[in-house]
Design a protein around this motif. Structure first.
Motif, PDB file in Angstrom:
ATOM      1  N   GLN A 132       1.292   6.659  -3.756  1.00 47.39           N
ATOM      2  CA  GLN A 132       2.585   6.762  -4.342  1.00 47.39           C
ATOM      3  C   GLN A 132       3.140   7.746  -5.045  1.00 47.39           C
ATOM      4  OE1 GLN A 132       5.894   6.723  -6.338  1.00 47.39           O
ATOM      5  NE2 GLN A 132       4.450   5.936  -7.820  1.00 47.39           N
ATOM      6  N   ILE A 133       3.614   8.693  -4.517  1.00 44.13           N
ATOM      7  CA  ILE A 133       3.920  10.399  -5.172  1.00 44.13           C
ATOM      8  C   ILE A 133       5.339  10.407  -5.313  1.00 44.13           C
ATOM      9  CG2 ILE A 133       1.825  11.174  -4.094  1.00 44.13           C
ATOM     10  CD1 ILE A 133       3.426  12.461  -2.156  1.00 44.13           C
ATOM     11  N   VAL A 134       6.049   9.254  -5.426  1.00 45.81           N
ATOM     12  CA  VAL A 134       7.421   9.348  -5.704  1.00 45.81           C
ATOM     13  C   VAL A 134       7.900   9.225  -7.144  1.00 45.81           C
ATOM     14  CG1 VAL A 134       9.828   8.284  -5.063  1.00 45.81           C
ATOM     15  CG2 VAL A 134       8.029   8.302  -3.285  1.00 45.81           C
ATOM     16  N   ILE A 135       7.456   8.151  -7.733  1.00 47.99           N
ATOM     17  CA  ILE A 135       7.895   8.228  -9.154  1.00 47.99           C
ATOM     18  C   ILE A 135       6.435   8.278  -9.917  1.00 47.99           C
ATOM     19  CG2 ILE A 135       8.504   6.372 -10.582  1.00 47.99           C
ATOM     20  CD1 ILE A 135      10.306   5.434  -8.196  1.00 47.99           C
ATOM     21  N   LEU A 166      10.254   1.245  -2.033  1.00 41.31           N
ATOM     22  CA  LEU A 166       9.453   1.150  -3.384  1.00 41.31           C
ATOM     23  C   LEU A 166      10.050  -0.013  -4.278  1.00 41.31           C
ATOM     24  CD1 LEU A 166       8.536   4.672  -4.483  1.00 41.31           C
ATOM     25  CD2 LEU A 166       7.085   2.767  -3.937  1.00 41.31           C
ATOM     26  N   TRP A 167       9.769  -1.118  -3.881  1.00 39.02           N
ATOM     27  CA  TRP A 167      10.042  -2.314  -4.555  1.00 39.02           C
ATOM     28  C   TRP A 167      11.684  -2.418  -4.842  1.00 39.02           C
ATOM     29  CZ3 TRP A 167       6.320  -4.652  -8.767  1.00 39.02           C
ATOM     30  CH2 TRP A 167       5.087  -4.894  -8.088  1.00 39.02           C
ATOM     31  N   ILE A 205       8.103  -6.027   6.037  1.00 43.88           N
ATOM     32  CA  ILE A 205       7.236  -6.344   5.214  1.00 43.88           C
ATOM     33  C   ILE A 205       6.500  -4.986   4.749  1.00 43.88           C
ATOM     34  CG2 ILE A 205       5.386  -6.419   7.273  1.00 43.88           C
ATOM     35  CD1 ILE A 205       3.909  -8.548   5.577  1.00 43.88           C
ATOM     36  N   ALA A 206       6.075  -4.912   3.476  1.00 44.56           N
ATOM     37  CA  ALA A 206       5.523  -3.695   2.714  1.00 44.56           C
ATOM     38  C   ALA A 206       4.323  -3.965   1.875  1.00 44.56           C
ATOM     39  CB  ALA A 206       6.509  -2.650   2.141  1.00 44.56           C
ATOM     40  N   LYS A 232       1.387   4.008 -10.434  1.00 45.13           N
ATOM     41  CA  LYS A 232       0.254   4.732 -10.011  1.00 45.13           C
ATOM     42  C   LYS A 232      -0.641   3.864  -8.935  1.00 45.13           C
ATOM     43  CE  LYS A 232      -3.530   7.691 -11.226  1.00 45.13           C
ATOM     44  NZ  LYS A 232      -4.387   8.170 -12.216  1.00 45.13           N
ATOM     45  N   ARG A 233      -0.411   3.706  -7.911  1.00 49.39           N
ATOM     46  CA  ARG A 233      -0.920   2.702  -6.899  1.00 49.39           C
ATOM     47  C   ARG A 233      -0.861   3.625  -5.389  1.00 49.39           C
ATOM     48  NH1 ARG A 233       4.185  -1.101  -6.309  1.00 49.39           N
ATOM     49  NH2 ARG A 233       4.473  -0.871  -8.672  1.00 49.39           N
ATOM     50  N   VAL A 234      -1.378   2.879  -4.463  1.00 49.00           N
ATOM     51  CA  VAL A 234      -1.259   3.132  -2.911  1.00 49.00           C
ATOM     52  C   VAL A 234      -0.294   2.263  -2.207  1.00 49.00           C
ATOM     53  CG1 VAL A 234      -3.367   4.320  -2.643  1.00 49.00           C
ATOM     54  CG2 VAL A 234      -3.377   1.707  -2.510  1.00 49.00           C
ATOM     55  N   MET A 235       0.408   2.432  -1.375  1.00 44.24           N
ATOM     56  CA  MET A 235       1.317   1.741  -0.799  1.00 44.24           C
ATOM     57  C   MET A 235       1.786   1.873   0.462  1.00 44.24           C
ATOM     58  SD  MET A 235       3.757   4.500  -1.033  1.00 44.24           S
ATOM     59  CE  MET A 235       4.987   3.781  -0.416  1.00 44.24           C
TER      60      MET A 235
END
Lengths: 258, 571
Positions: free
Chosen positions: B356-359, B430-431, B507-508, B522-525
């Motif tokens: 996750q490199i957006v936020i 992203l959520w 679905i994500a 900070k996660r993978v998605m």
């Protein structure tokens, strides 16, 4: 060798053309032809064959002779037995495959380059009209090459700390995260990208990201972040300088006439 | 005339080949051109001085290579040797899967790549000082892949201690996995041997073999060449006998004698190897012992390579895109629980994860490769089986920097309302954002529980006030999580997703590896994928096709009768 009958020749032409279109052109030469186009070609070939055999009565007789023989004559009994099983079986398989086909998800038609808004903004601050805003550091390219290099160098840093994961080391949209994003990240090495847009358009796409796309851009699947949350205005302009400097492509301008 | 032309062409062709071949052996002298290409394409990661400290390096793990120490992981040469020019050229050309080193085969011409090879060699004096060319690993004794060889390799995998880092069945979840660091002190995760597509130097049996013999210089992976090899100097039977005796609580006198003899033989061979390493001349007899010992080492390594090869699928699974969507299969009965054999009948769909490199805070270096998903549904419920590899089982660690609790977790994301039609907008991947998403949030610290969330942004998620009835089972075994979730297709809650057969639902996924510092954003998605309750195929498929077949038989007989009658009339 026995001379081939007219019927066999026609059959060979028909099957041969299909195999050629589907597997030679579509497979070996790898220019896949849509099914509907193949159907059109095959239709034309069938018409041509029908025209050919109906030109003269004798030709027509010759063409249909093997069909009639297979249907009734004793010497063709074995052919007949095979066909009476094979034809219904093929039809059975074909109709089954059509009916049992699984539904596939709808494609997502989207405008990859939707029209930008009239005004270019950074956060809520208005920079100017999309048409007129130019990169404030672009003039250094002529006026002060040293300052220009410094800006490009800074753009390079910003790029490699933020963008290259998706857009790639070579700016070709093949970063190591790229294969698993849909739509794929932009490829700046594509000659159709940079030369078609003004720098202000790039500023807009970078600053507002996927969520900033107008309604024409739906569905908004783009993973492009809203960079105005992370980067300063100057950093965005520097990155834009780096993009054209590294790829060698010039952004679109409207020149002196404007 | 014609023959002469052909001969001339052949000669030219031959010269071209020879020229190319000669070219492939060694890099040219370092030149300005090499420096230019390096600075343009490599320096942002590897640094202008080659120290692996370019501006991108800060956010990367594995770190870009520091060229100043001459330590190269991927080599065709023995332990302690420098790589050949061809090795360096190949790495630049093919890149290093599972890291941020991309393949440069299309971006740089072969010539430029050779220039870069020459240039990066200037960062380490050892290349210049080397008097002989590096000794390449002999691949000639290759043991063909067979079940027998895999079995032997499997025993060696335990015997040699691979388990400690790579785990019982190779998922990189060994007990020492979290503590490994490389020469530079950076975290160095052991490879997950079931994911060959992430092997930096390729996953062919030969590649794996070369990594055993040569080691991965600079990393925690030891080289198995020479005296460091357990049971060096013993045959395969002797070394397993030695271990067998070692593990006995009590030995008879004869066994003690036997064990002592084996150790004596082992020590003798190790001494010879050490002497050789110091440059001592070996006697013919000693040379023989050494050669025999090395032959056994090589043979064992081939078995081991075959075993490792057996752990991975042939290639990386295809991501679940296009028509390859996640299809939940209908069954009439009760949905199978987590450990039911019925799950084995389904093929999993593969959802690769990215950082996750957006936020901020962002995760640049994912440690979880992908989530695999299967699903069944019946008239009232749907069940999912999620599996993902994670080297560590983290439930309650404290992040030193932020003081936050780190733990492994998974979130499955759906829109609250399924978008109608292909151009209808989905919620932000992203959520969610303006459009909300409905989430199942599972945490390793509460393995039997899934919380329903509604989110309108990655930092704007709330547990639903009315938690629905979700059935949850989960396990963590051998470096892999399995999570089973069952829910009713329809619920009373308006904030829940309502499911209907035949409707394509976005679905994500998000996943957190606590040991990798994953927490909050900070996660993978993944971005959006698609899921559908596959409709029960129409029963028409059993009616129309036979009907058409019957009709065609009737038609054929009718045609025959018609022709027969006409023929008899003509006569």
């Amino acid at each position: 060798m026995k001379k081939l009958s007219l019927f066999t020749i026609c059959l060979i032409i028909l099957v041969g053309s299909w195999v050629f279109l589907r597997f030679v052109v579509g497979g070996i030469i790898s220019v896949p032809i849509p099914g509907s186009v193949i159907a059109m070609y095959m239709g034309l070939i069938i018409i041509a064959i029908l025209v050919h055999i109906s030109v003269e009565d004798s030709l027509f007789q010759e063409f249909r002779r093997p069909i009639l023989e297979t249907l009734v004559e004793d010497k063709r009994r074995n052919h007949r037995r095979v066909l009476v099983v094979l034809i219904p079986l093929l039809l059975l398989g074909y109709t089954y495959s059509i009916i049992a086909q699984r539904a596939n998800p709808p494609g997502s038609p989207r405008d990859a380059h939707p029209s930008p808004p009239l005004e270019l903004t950074y956060k809520d601050e208005v920079i100017g009209t999309m048409q007129d805003v130019v990169n404030p550091f672009r003039h250094y390219e002529k006026d002060d090459p040293e300052a220009f290099s410094a800006h490009v160098e800074n753009g390079k840093r910003v790029y490699h700390q933020n963008c290259f994961y998706c857009h790639g080391d070579h700016l070709d949209g093949q970063g190591h995260f790229a294969p698993y994003l849909q739509p794929l990240p932009a490829n700046f090495q594509d000659p159709g990208i940079i030369p078609n847009f003004q720098e202000s358009f790039f500023f807009w796409r970078i600053a507002k990201g996927g969520p900033g796309l107008p309604a024409a851009g739906t569905p908004w699947d783009s993973a492009m972040p809203i960079w105005e949350n992370t980067l300063t205005q100057d950093e965005i302009w520097d990155v834009i300088l780096f993009l054209s400097h590294y790829t060698g492509y010039q952004f679109r301008t409207f020149g002196e006439a404007h | 005339m014609r023959i002469r032309t052909v001969a001339l062409l052949l000669t030219l062709f031959g010269m071209l080949i020879v020229f190319n071949f000669a070219h492939a052996q060694n890099a040219p002298e370092a030149s300005e051109k090499g420096k230019e290409v390096y600075e343009n394409s490599c320096a942002h990661c590897h640094g202008t001085e080659g120290r692996g400290d370019g501006s991108a390096a800060e956010n990367l793990l594995p770190k870009p290579r520091d060229f100043t120490r001459g330590l190269y992981k991927i080599r065709s040469t023995g332990t302690g040797e420098l790589p050949t020019d061809q090795d360096l050229f190949d790495i630049i050309t093919e890149g290093m899967p599972g890291s941020s080193m991309p393949p440069w085969d299309t971006a740089l011409s072969a010539n430029d790549r050779w220039e870069v090879v020459a240039y990066i060699k200037t960062f380490y004096d050892g290349f210049k000082e080397a008097e002989t060319s590096p000794k390449q690993i002999n691949l000639s004794g290759k043991v063909a892949y067979s079940e027998q060889s895999v079995e032997t390799g499997k025993a060696l995998y335990t015997e040699l201690g691979c388990v400690e880092c790579h785990g019982n069945i190779g998922r990189g979840d060994g007990t020492s996995a979290p503590d490994l660091t490389d020469e530079w002190g950076f975290q160095s995760w052991p490879a997950n041997l079931t994911q060959g597509w992430n092997f930096r130097g390729g996953s062919d049996t030969e590649d794996i073999f070369k990594r055993f013999i040569g080691g991965l210089a600079g990393s925690a992976m030891p080289a198995f060449e020479g005296d460091s090899f357990p049971g060096f100097g013993l045959t395969a039977e002797e070394s397993s006998r030695m271990i067998e005796l070692d593990n006995k609580d009590e030995m008879t006198e004869a066994e003690e004698e036997e064990s002592a003899q084996l150790y004596e033989k082992y020590d003798a061979a190790v001494d010879i190897a050490l002497n050789l390493a110091e440059g001592t001349e070996l006697s013919a007899e000693e040379q023989q012992i050494y050669d025999d010992a090395m032959r056994v080492v090589y043979e064992k390594s081939w078995h081991l390579a075959n075993y490792v090869k057996s752990l991975m699928p042939e290639k990386r699974p295809e991501p679940a895109i296009g028509n390859n969507v996640l299809r939940s299969q209908y069954i009439q009965d009760e949905l199978p629980p987590m450990d039911d054999a019925a799950w084995g009948t389904l093929e999993a769909r593969y959802f690769p994860l990215v950082g996750q490199i957006v936020i901020e805070p962002r995760q640049f270096n994912p440690t979880i490769d992908a989530v695999n998903v299967k699903s069944f549904y019946n008239d009232t419920e749907v069940a999912f089986l999620f599996t993902w590899d994670d080297r560590t089982h983290t439930t309650d660690e404290t992040d030193e920097e932020t003081g936050k609790t780190l733990e492994d977790a998974l979130a499955v994301q759906f829109p609250v309302k399924v978008p109608q039609g292909p151009t209808a907008p989905k919620p932000y991947f992203l959520w969610g954002g303006r459009l909300p998403v409905y989430l199942w949030h599972w945490k390793a610290s509460a393995p039997e529980q899934v919380t329903e969330l509604t989110a309108k942004g990655i930092n704007n998620a709330e547990a639903q006030a009315a938690q629905g009835e979700l059935h949850v089972q989960s396990t963590y075994t051998n470096g892999q999580y399995t999570l089973w979730v069952k829910r009713a297709l329809k619920t009373e809650d308006k904030k829940d997703l309502q499911l209907e057969p035949g409707v394509f639902v976005p679905i994500a996924f998000s996943a957190w590896d606590g040991a990798n510092g994953d927490v909050d954003t900070k996660r993978v998605m993944t971005s959006w994928y698609t899921f559908v309750l596959e409709p029960v195929p129409s029963s028409k498929r059993f009616i129309y096709p036979p009907l058409i077949a019957l009709l065609s038989v009737g038609f054929l007989f009718g045609l025959r009768a018609f022709v027969q009658r006409r023929n008899s009339e003509e006569i």
